[in-house]
Enzyme design. Structure first.
Site, short mmCIF file in Angstrom:
data_model
loop_
_atom_site.label_atom_id
_atom_site.label_comp_id
_atom_site.label_asym_id
_atom_site.label_seq_id
_atom_site.Cartn_x
_atom_site.Cartn_y
_atom_site.Cartn_z
N GLU A 95 0.91 -1.29 -0.03
CA GLU A 95 -0.01 0.02 -0.11
C GLU A 95 0.77 1.35 0.22
O GLU A 95 1.87 1.46 0.58
CB GLU A 95 -0.94 0.13 1.29
CG GLU A 95 -1.66 -1.06 1.23
CD GLU A 95 -2.56 -1.07 2.80
OE1 GLU A 95 -3.39 -1.86 3.07
OE2 GLU A 95 -2.24 0.19 3.73
N CYS A 108 2.91 8.36 1.66
CA CYS A 108 3.33 7.38 2.77
C CYS A 108 3.48 6.11 1.97
O CYS A 108 2.78 5.68 1.31
CB CYS A 108 2.50 7.19 3.76
SG CYS A 108 2.55 5.91 4.96
N CYS A 115 5.35 -7.60 7.35
CA CYS A 115 6.44 -7.10 8.53
C CYS A 115 6.25 -8.43 9.57
O CYS A 115 5.41 -8.62 10.25
CB CYS A 115 5.76 -5.84 9.15
SG CYS A 115 6.91 -5.31 10.44
N CYS A 119 3.91 -5.78 15.62
CA CYS A 119 3.19 -4.74 16.81
C CYS A 119 1.82 -5.42 16.91
O CYS A 119 1.11 -5.45 15.77
CB CYS A 119 3.23 -3.35 16.41
SG CYS A 119 5.05 -2.73 16.20
N CYS A 122 -1.17 -3.21 14.82
CA CYS A 122 -1.06 -2.97 13.63
C CYS A 122 -1.43 -4.12 12.49
O CYS A 122 -1.07 -5.36 12.78
CB CYS A 122 0.64 -2.80 13.37
SG CYS A 122 1.09 -2.80 11.65
N GLY A 164 5.64 -2.41 6.99
CA GLY A 164 7.27 -2.86 6.83
C GLY A 164 7.96 -2.09 8.00
O GLY A 164 7.69 -0.91 8.14
N SER A 192 10.01 6.04 9.60
CA SER A 192 9.70 5.63 10.79
C SER A 192 10.16 4.33 11.12
O SER A 192 9.86 3.41 10.47
CB SER A 192 8.25 5.80 10.77
OG SER A 192 7.65 5.19 11.76
N SER A 215 8.67 4.91 17.11
CA SER A 215 7.00 4.35 17.42
C SER A 215 7.42 3.84 18.87
O SER A 215 8.05 2.67 19.14
CB SER A 215 6.62 3.20 16.40
OG SER A 215 5.47 3.15 16.64
N ASN A 217 4.97 4.55 21.86
CA ASN A 217 3.48 3.56 22.01
C ASN A 217 3.14 3.44 23.67
O ASN A 217 2.13 3.03 23.64
CB ASN A 217 3.17 2.54 21.16
CG ASN A 217 3.39 3.25 20.00
OD1 ASN A 217 2.87 4.16 19.61
ND2 ASN A 217 3.91 2.23 19.03
N CYS A 336 -1.72 1.76 8.84
CA CYS A 336 -0.86 0.58 8.00
C CYS A 336 -1.28 -0.64 7.75
O CYS A 336 -1.90 -1.37 8.73
CB CYS A 336 0.45 0.71 8.95
SG CYS A 336 1.62 -0.51 8.68
S1 SF4 Z 1 3.71 -0.98 13.20
FE1 SF4 Z 1 5.36 -0.94 11.49
S2 SF4 Z 1 6.90 -2.12 12.63
FE2 SF4 Z 1 5.11 -2.71 13.53
S3 SF4 Z 1 3.97 -4.45 12.87
FE3 SF4 Z 1 3.27 -2.48 11.81
S4 SF4 Z 1 4.53 -2.15 10.02
FE4 SF4 Z 1 5.64 -3.43 11.48
#
Ligand code: SF4
Length: 351
Positions: A95, A108, A115, A119, A122, A164, A192, A215, A217, A336
């Site tokens: 994307e 973006c 990935c 996280c 995500c 990613g 990022s 990131s 959080n 994302c």
């Molecule tokens: S926030 Fe970024 S680093 Fe974390 S799982 Fe999603 S894509 Fe991967």
């Protein structure tokens, strides 16, 4: 003509010059071709109108100029944001998001087709690991969206915040940045990261550095480990130490990204703890109210507006500069991996 030769966009600049040198003469033609690629972002040799036809045909016999293909564009949202779903040559899907922002426009980009960082908030992390994107696949996202919206380069910002972890695809990231720098100043490009400390240290050594966003959080290690398992490998305290040694440049600061989850990390005390954690760093916080998604744990909710405001006020009162990302394109699933997540549910694409 198509062939299985190398995609010229995948070659870092010195290799490109060497590859072209075997076919192209005189040398000024190499410069012309580079300009067509790196400045104009063309995806066919035929578009190189000042290159002789025979030479274009010879190039097309040996090489490709490939960009990912757009398979879906969302309808622009109220704020003008538009999300693109691309397919790659091997069928992977990625994307990119186009985000107009007044006098500036941000694009973006994704850096991996999935990935492995995992996280828990995500959607990309939910669907798991994927391969690294090549420079051509990253540049293709950029040039395709930039061309479609006809945005002048001087208005462009680029953020590597899509699918990613860019610092786990370091070499290709650097090759991509080197091309983007032809058109866009490093201070208008942001990378990022989830906190890959060796990658941050490598980025610090580059002669030209993009902006860094990290990131975070959660204000403490326990909660960060819960929602960002990568913290076990790269502990929060060591991450903060790596930011302390990151070279600071005039007029630039590190962005601390903080996804706000209702009742989890959005209290007054959490804001106080975050301010303490980042005290002494030249940073600003970007608070990102969580975007709910059916693939993610149901307990993860977006905080109410009042809680967001209180969190931000507390940070400000503790001397922290804060912006709130009010969900560019929330209705088009701009977080994302969300569009690919919808696509996977529709098409059941594995991996
Ligand atoms: S926030 Fe970024 S680093 Fe974390 S799982 Fe999603 S894509 Fe991967």
């Amino acid at each position: 003509m198509t062939n299985d030769g190398a995609n010229l966009y995948d070659l870092p600049q010195p290799q490109l010059a060497r590859a072209l040198g075997t076919i192209v003469s005189p040398p000024f033609r190499v410069k012309q071709i580079e300009e067509w690629m790196y400045v104009h972002g063309v995806d066919s040799f035929d578009a190189m109108t000042n290159i002789p036809k025979e030479l274009r045909a010879a190039l097309a016999e040996h090489y490709r100029l490939d960009f990912p293909q757009v398979v879906e564009r969302t309808t622009p949202s109220a704020d003008g944001s538009q999300k693109y779903l691309f397919t790659l040559r091997d069928g992977n899907r990625i994307e990119a998001v186009y985000m107009p922002m007044g006098e500036r426009t941000s694009i973006c980009l994704s850096s991996q087709a999935g990935c492995a960082v995992g996280c828990t908030f995500c959607v990309t992390g939910f669907f798991g690991a994927g391969r690294n994107l090549t420079p051509g696949e990253m540049l293709g996202q950029f040039f395709t969206t930039q061309h479609e919206h006809n945005v002048p380069m001087e208005m462009m910002n680029v953020v590597f915040m899509g699918m990613g972890e860019p610092l786990l695809n370091f070499e290709n990231l650097v090759a991509t940045l080197d091309v983007l720098y032809r058109n866009i100043a490093p201070k208008r490009i942001t990378v990022s990261t989830s906190g890959i400390i060796p990658g941050i240290d490598e980025l610090a050594k580059l002669p030209r550095r993009p902006n860094l966003a990290v990131s975070v959080n959660a204000p403490d290690r326990r909660r960060r480990e819960e929602i960002m398992p990568i913290t076990k490998k790269y502990p929060l305290e060591e991450l903060i130490a790596s930011l302390k040694r990151y070279p600071s440049e005039k007029g630039r600061e590190i962005t601390i990204e903080y996804v706000l989850l209702a009742g989890y990390n959005d209290s007054h005390l959490d804001a106080v703890a975050l301010a303490k954690l980042i005290h002494g760093l030249r940073v600003k916080v970007n608070a990102i109210p969580f975007n709910e998604d059916p693939n993610l744990p149901p307990w993860m909710k977006r905080p109410k507006e009042g809680s967001i405001d209180r969190f931000v006020d507390t940070l400000v009162r503790n001397g922290v500069a804060v912006t709130v990302r009010r969900s560019k394109g929330r209705e088009i699933a701009a977080a994302c991996g969300q569009l690919r997540g919808q696509d996977k549910r529709r098409t059941k694409v594995p991996g």
